[in-house]
Scaffold this motif. Structure first.
Motif, PDB file in Angstrom:
ATOM      1  N   SER A 217      43.923  40.531  29.803  1.00 33.95           N
ATOM      2  CA  SER A 217      43.559  41.654  28.942  1.00 33.95           C
ATOM      3  C   SER A 217      44.501  41.739  27.736  1.00 33.95           C
ATOM      4  O   SER A 217      45.720  41.672  27.890  1.00 33.95           O
ATOM      5  CB  SER A 217      43.664  42.930  29.793  1.00 33.95           C
ATOM      6  OG  SER A 217      43.444  44.061  29.035  1.00 33.95           O
TER       7      SER A 217
ATOM      8  N   ASP B 285      33.578  44.671  38.865  1.00 38.40           N
ATOM      9  CA  ASP B 285      34.157  43.792  37.839  1.00 38.40           C
ATOM     10  C   ASP B 285      33.485  44.011  36.484  1.00 38.40           C
ATOM     11  O   ASP B 285      34.146  44.087  35.451  1.00 38.40           O
ATOM     12  CB  ASP B 285      33.987  42.315  38.235  1.00 38.40           C
ATOM     13  CG  ASP B 285      34.950  41.903  39.332  1.00 38.40           C
ATOM     14  OD1 ASP B 285      35.956  42.619  39.522  1.00 38.40           O
ATOM     15  OD2 ASP B 285      34.694  40.887  39.994  1.00 38.40           O
TER      16      ASP B 285
ATOM     17  N   LEU C  74      37.403  37.255  32.716  1.00 40.55           N
ATOM     18  CA  LEU C  74      37.160  37.323  34.159  1.00 40.55           C
ATOM     19  C   LEU C  74      36.648  35.967  34.639  1.00 40.55           C
ATOM     20  O   LEU C  74      35.779  35.358  34.010  1.00 40.55           O
ATOM     21  CB  LEU C  74      36.109  38.400  34.444  1.00 40.55           C
ATOM     22  CG  LEU C  74      35.643  38.571  35.891  1.00 40.55           C
ATOM     23  CD1 LEU C  74      36.691  39.319  36.715  1.00 40.55           C
ATOM     24  CD2 LEU C  74      34.307  39.316  35.936  1.00 40.55           C
TER      25      LEU C  74
ATOM     26  N   MET D 264      35.089  45.274  32.930  1.00 41.99           N
ATOM     27  CA  MET D 264      34.996  44.513  31.682  1.00 41.99           C
ATOM     28  C   MET D 264      34.490  45.401  30.547  1.00 41.99           C
ATOM     29  O   MET D 264      34.988  45.349  29.419  1.00 41.99           O
ATOM     30  CB  MET D 264      34.016  43.335  31.840  1.00 41.99           C
ATOM     31  CG  MET D 264      34.401  42.256  32.825  1.00 41.99           C
ATOM     32  SD  MET D 264      35.828  41.299  32.309  1.00 41.99           S
ATOM     33  CE  MET D 264      35.118  40.164  31.096  1.00 41.99           C
TER      34      MET D 264
ATOM     35  N   THR E 294      34.187  36.124  29.068  1.00 46.23           N
ATOM     36  CA  THR E 294      35.112  36.822  28.187  1.00 46.23           C
ATOM     37  C   THR E 294      34.342  37.886  27.418  1.00 46.23           C
ATOM     38  O   THR E 294      33.277  37.595  26.867  1.00 46.23           O
ATOM     39  CB  THR E 294      35.750  35.835  27.180  1.00 46.23           C
ATOM     40  OG1 THR E 294      36.218  34.698  27.900  1.00 46.23           O
ATOM     41  CG2 THR E 294      36.905  36.477  26.447  1.00 46.23           C
ATOM     42  N   CYS E 295      34.867  39.124  27.423  1.00 42.00           N
ATOM     43  CA  CYS E 295      34.259  40.183  26.625  1.00 42.00           C
ATOM     44  C   CYS E 295      35.185  40.501  25.460  1.00 42.00           C
ATOM     45  O   CYS E 295      36.397  40.677  25.651  1.00 42.00           O
ATOM     46  CB  CYS E 295      34.028  41.444  27.452  1.00 42.00           C
ATOM     47  SG  CYS E 295      32.660  41.278  28.595  1.00 42.00           S
TER      48      CYS E 295
ATOM     49  N   LYS F 281      39.001  40.789  27.042  1.00 44.20           N
ATOM     50  CA  LYS F 281      39.175  40.815  28.504  1.00 44.20           C
ATOM     51  C   LYS F 281      38.466  39.606  29.111  1.00 44.20           C
ATOM     52  O   LYS F 281      37.344  39.281  28.735  1.00 44.20           O
ATOM     53  CB  LYS F 281      38.579  42.130  29.037  1.00 44.20           C
ATOM     54  CG  LYS F 281      38.511  42.249  30.539  1.00 44.20           C
ATOM     55  CD  LYS F 281      39.804  42.766  31.129  1.00 44.20           C
ATOM     56  CE  LYS F 281      39.732  42.813  32.650  1.00 44.20           C
ATOM     57  NZ  LYS F 281      41.069  42.877  33.262  1.00 44.20           N
TER      58      LYS F 281
END
Lengths: 376, 376
Positions: free
Chosen positions: B366, B140, B188, B144, B174-175, B186
């Protein structure tokens, strides 16, 4: 000019000839690739001052139609854009060139136009005399190049030494390369009575090796006044020859050895490779070899700042005196050892100030000579 | 210090930590690798101003004894020489360090000595608070990074934009990365209630991706005052955090689209890739998109000097107005398209001067935002 060609065939041909093309050329036309459409084939040409590469795309390859020529003609297109574009186009490319030398490449819904050069300005290929040629196996030629080309001089101080001397005489081809500190020599029996001595730039030979590495079967060699030509069915490489006289090296090989040892090639290579770690601190990559009384070979290198490496290897066979020590350029040793395929090598020493001769055991067609270096 | 270690294990650990070591460092000690022998393991550390990589070699790996520690201790050895040497040594390496910090590496008949640095001078690792950590799947985390890190700013003009914003909030990570002309986002869901916002240099994350690419299972994240730490069983990467406040990007995503199209990702990527051929002649890699009445998407680029490419693609689904045209940076488009794995993408246009939003169809975690460029 108009033809329809399989994009993969065109891509491969362009990728091959593109190796000869430089974007830095002072002649803009040489930054292009020449494409000639004949009735029976399309010919693609790339060149620089030293090399010309020519690829032929025939109508059929492996029984599959890959080319349909609708109108003959020729054009020169930017190598940079053409090669990148063709790599990205799928299926069959429909190429047309109009009277303004603008090429249109069409694949389904993708339409590209590239402005061309005047193809008449592209230099002509040197003329080949088809009668005078030498035929040899491509694998033999590749091996001759691999065994010698690495040993040429990297400096341009003596241009003849930057090439490989290809010597045809008495049904034999001998390749010789030297930088005056080390020398590689390889001989091959060939089926030809042509004789002559040619100096071929090592870069051309390296390029040729890559170009014909997947070609099995025979390769034809032609020589013109200033070019040597290597020709297979669909690929030709023209290389400029280096002018001048190559030194006569036959007297360099030592006759009388004080000590002759036989060692395992791979084991010796690994030892020298490890010793080169600290050797690079020296101007001449000094690696020390010592032959000891107990038939052991000691390989050493050191750097006062960083450290020291030493290892002891077994000598398989020893003739002559022991207690000999010599300092050699580790990178020269390494490069010679890397091309030797035989399991064992024989190394002959004439003394600590005399060149060392290395020969693969069981193969008398290959020799390597390395001069000692100062150890202080 | 003294231990015997499997050379391949040591080689792999040194190769990994060596990625953090620079030979150009102003602090000589940082050009070295620190080796610490404990009772139960050997720890190898390499670092620079931004990253510290630590690898653990345990006594056993996959049920095989790979390490035997005879005397604990530590030393710092030249990364350059150590990594090259260990790569070339076979079998089991017997490493001893004497009181003068001279290390001896012995394998059978090969004996090497390397002068070491004083290991006390090597900087200490930042302290980790083991209580406060986030656990997530390594795959994961890699995903990311892959989806966002490419979009950071390459310029150092605004340091915060050279990093990826990792935002932990409401059991979500969040990235976000942007260079102010394009943005990648993105999200997760994670199993943690830790919250905080950190800016991690993209280089550190790229290095981390490579380092853990073969690690399956979980990875632990720890945060200290100025470092973020990624930790698996045998590997740790410490990265410096970038100071400053990351811009709030939530308002940037356009709400009302004039035109929304759905296209095949790969087909669109290939078209943009081809168009980039001539786009590179422009300052902003200008690629033109045109949405035509007949639900066709036209992709064009041209260079007055060299040529022109244009292609027409099918739009799978179209909502809103047609006859829209926009000029985008082809390389930004391409980089976003390359990380999208979904078969189809939805592209929303607000007008020719408004940013374009790209989302993979069937995945709302995304987003990619790209600003238009001037077309003159």
């Amino acid at each position: 000019m108009e033809f329809i060609v399989d994009s993969e065939c065109l891509n491969r041909a362009i990728a091959d000839v593109n190796k000869a093309v430089s974007q830095k050329t002072p002649f803009p036309i040489l930054s292009g690739i020449k494409i000639i459409a004949n009735k029976e084939s399309v010919i693609v040409i790339g060149s620089n001052a030293d090399i010309i590469i020519e690829k032929v795309i025939p109508l059929e390859m492996d029984g599959i139609n890959v080319l349909e020529v609708k109108e003959i003609g020729s054009v020169v297109l930017s190598a940079k854009y053409l090669s990148e574009l063709v790599r990205k186009l799928p299926d069959k490319i429909h190429l047309t060139v109009n009277e303004k030398q603008i090429a249109t490449l069409k694949v389904e819904e993708v339409i590209t136009t590239i402005n061309g050069f005047q193809s008449e300005e592209y230099p002509r290929l040197p003329q080949i005399d088809e009668m005078k040629h030498i035929k040899m196996h491509s694998t033999d030629l590749i091996e001759m190049i691999k065994q010698t080309a690495f040993a040429v001089s990297k400096s341009e101080a003596r241009p003849v030494l930057s090439g490989v001397n290809m010597l045809f005489k008495d049904s034999k081809l001998t390749c010789i390369a030297t930088n005056s500190h080390r020398l590689a020599w390889k001989e091959l029996t060939i089926d030809s009575h042509v004789s002559g001595s040619f100096i071929v730039p090592s870069k051309s030979l390296m390029e040729l090796s890559k170009l014909i590495q997947n070609v099995s079967g025979f390769i034809d060699l032609f020589v013109t006044d200033s070019y040597i030509v290597f020709k297979t069915n669909l690929t030709s490489l023209y290389s400029r020859l280096i002018e001048g006289n190559y030194p006569n090296v036959s007297g360099l090989f030592p006759k009388n050895a004080r000590t002759i040892i036989t060692v395992n090639t791979k084991q010796f290579l690994k030892g020298v490779d490890r010793a080169c770690l600290f050797a690079s601190e020296w101007k001449n990559n000094n690696v020390y070899l010592e032959i000891k009384k107990d038939t052991k070979l000691k390989i050493t290198s050191n750097s006062s700042e960083i450290g020291k490496i030493e290892e002891t290897q077994t000598i398989n066979k020893l003739d002559g005196e022991t207690d000999l020590s010599i300092s050699l350029d580790g990178s020269f040793l390494l490069e010679a050892l890397k091309v030797i395929k035989e399991e064992e090598i024989r190394i002959s020493f004439g003394g600590s100030m005399r060149p060392v001769l290395m020969e693969p055991v069981g193969n008398n067609t290959s020799l390597h000579l390395i001069s000692p270096v100062r150890s202080y």
